[in-house]
Design an enzyme around this catalytic site. Structure first.
Site, mmCIF file in Angstrom:
data_model
loop_
_atom_site.group_PDB
_atom_site.id
_atom_site.type_symbol
_atom_site.label_atom_id
_atom_site.label_comp_id
_atom_site.label_asym_id
_atom_site.label_seq_id
_atom_site.Cartn_x
_atom_site.Cartn_y
_atom_site.Cartn_z
ATOM 1 N N ALA A 20 0.857 -1.186 0.000
ATOM 2 C CA ALA A 20 0.000 0.000 0.000
ATOM 3 C C ALA A 20 0.889 1.230 0.000
ATOM 4 O O ALA A 20 2.096 1.140 0.243
ATOM 5 C CB ALA A 20 -0.888 -0.001 1.235
ATOM 6 N N LYS A 21 0.265 2.347 -0.281
ATOM 7 C CA LYS A 21 1.036 3.590 -0.383
ATOM 8 C C LYS A 21 1.808 3.907 0.891
ATOM 9 O O LYS A 21 2.908 4.431 0.840
ATOM 10 C CB LYS A 21 0.090 4.745 -0.697
ATOM 11 C CG LYS A 21 0.060 5.034 -2.178
ATOM 12 C CD LYS A 21 -0.337 6.459 -2.398
ATOM 13 C CE LYS A 21 -1.665 6.462 -3.122
ATOM 14 N NZ LYS A 21 -2.257 7.744 -3.271
ATOM 15 N N ARG A 22 1.195 3.545 2.049
ATOM 16 C CA ARG A 22 1.862 3.898 3.305
ATOM 17 C C ARG A 22 3.170 3.122 3.508
ATOM 18 O O ARG A 22 3.941 3.434 4.398
ATOM 19 C CB ARG A 22 0.924 3.680 4.490
ATOM 20 C CG ARG A 22 0.494 2.242 4.651
ATOM 21 C CD ARG A 22 -0.383 2.018 5.875
ATOM 22 N NE ARG A 22 -0.922 0.673 5.849
ATOM 23 C CZ ARG A 22 -1.986 0.309 5.150
ATOM 24 N NH1 ARG A 22 -2.642 1.190 4.436
ATOM 25 N NH2 ARG A 22 -2.392 -0.939 5.141
#
Ligand code: GLU
Length: 287
Positions: free
Chosen positions: A235-237
């Protein structure tokens, strides 16, 4: 015949999505197929024009090319409505008045996997339906009759799966992804569906629906997902995982390495890699 990549424009493509796109391109081109791009923007709340633009720009920045105009699901409602009408005329749908909560609280189907539709509205009488329609507008579900269906997957072999009574149109009138994807692939002559492993479970029901719509079933290739070091979906995080933070060269470096090849461009990859030989294991992305 054609292959395709069908992203949902609800965010930037991350390394896992980009790798899937590259593999979808490779599968198509290795067999001399046209390669189509379809924007799956049925979910009006989550889809954004700016994400569509950045996704297409990112694919182009990786050197991928595609054939014909980009198709958007939001512009194809009449096609989905016509397919739904045909299924209904064939007795293959029913109206469902259940809320999400009612389904979650019901005992699930005796033969289906956990979470499958419990069958509550499957056999309502006409007068029961009439009474319920006054309370809420129904969703339309596929009448799957507790069957299983077998797909052919280029990477996983033959996979048999349960066909659930899928929602085809939601109570608010929006056509569901499972209907749209099948109608679009049939309409666009897609005979090869390459996408992430997260959709493997959905494939038998989609293939069954394709069959019931009288279209040839595609061959599938569900490719490994990209996971972070904790084994969760990337995921982006997790860090620098989109082309907002990485150069196309750096992304190619990571993806090429993950595939065990020296290639750093689509053409070089086509010359070097048979996509049917890729590892079936998830790609653990470490930073
Ligand atoms: N739009 C779906 C996604 O982005 C992919 C659907 C498909 O390839 O069939 O997850």
């Amino acid at each position: 015949m054609a292959g395709r990549f069908a992203p949902s424009p609800s965010g930037d493509l991350h390394l896992g999505n980009l790798r899937t796109a590259i593999l979808a391109w490779l599968f198509a081109r290795a067999d001399g197929r046209p390669f189509l791009l379809r924007v799956e923007d049925l979910d009006r709340q989550r889809s954004r024009a700016e994400f569509e633009a950045s996704q297409l720009a990112d694919l182009a920045a990786l050197g991928l090319d595609w054939d014909g105009p980009v198709v958007r699901q939001s512009e194809r409602d009449p096609l989905y409505a016509a397919a739904l009408e045909r299924l209904t005329a064939a007795g293959l749908t029913f109206e469902c008045f259940c809320t999400r909560r009612e389904i979650a609280e019901a005992v699930s189907a005796p033969h289906g996997p956990p979470g499958s539709y419990p069958g509550t509205c499957r056999d309502l009488t006409e007068s029961e339906r009439e009474a319920r329609r006054a309370e809420r507008s129904p969703a339309i579900r596929l009448r799957a009759r507790e069957r299983t269906w077998t797909i052919r997957d280029e990477l996983h072999g033959e996979i048999e799966g349960h066909v659930d009574d899928l929602v085809l149109r939601r109570g608010d009138g929006a056509h569901a992804y499972n209907l749209a994807v099948v109608v679009d692939d049939a309409d666009q002559d897609v005979d090869q569906v390459v996408r992430g492993d997260d959709l493997l479970d959905a494939a038998p029901a989609q293939a069954y629906l394709t069959h019931e719509l009288g279209a040839p079933e595609p061959a599938y290739a569900h490719v490994p997902l990209a996971l972070n070091a904790d084994g969760r979906r990337l995921a982006k995080r997790d860090g620098d995982v989109t082309l907002r933070d990485l150069s196309p060269e750096h992304a190619w470096d990571l993806i090429g390495t993950s595939l065990g090849v020296a290639a750093r461009s689509p053409e070089a990859l086509l010359a070097e890699l048979d996509p049917r030989e890729i590892s079936r294991e998830p790609w653990i992305v470490t930073f």
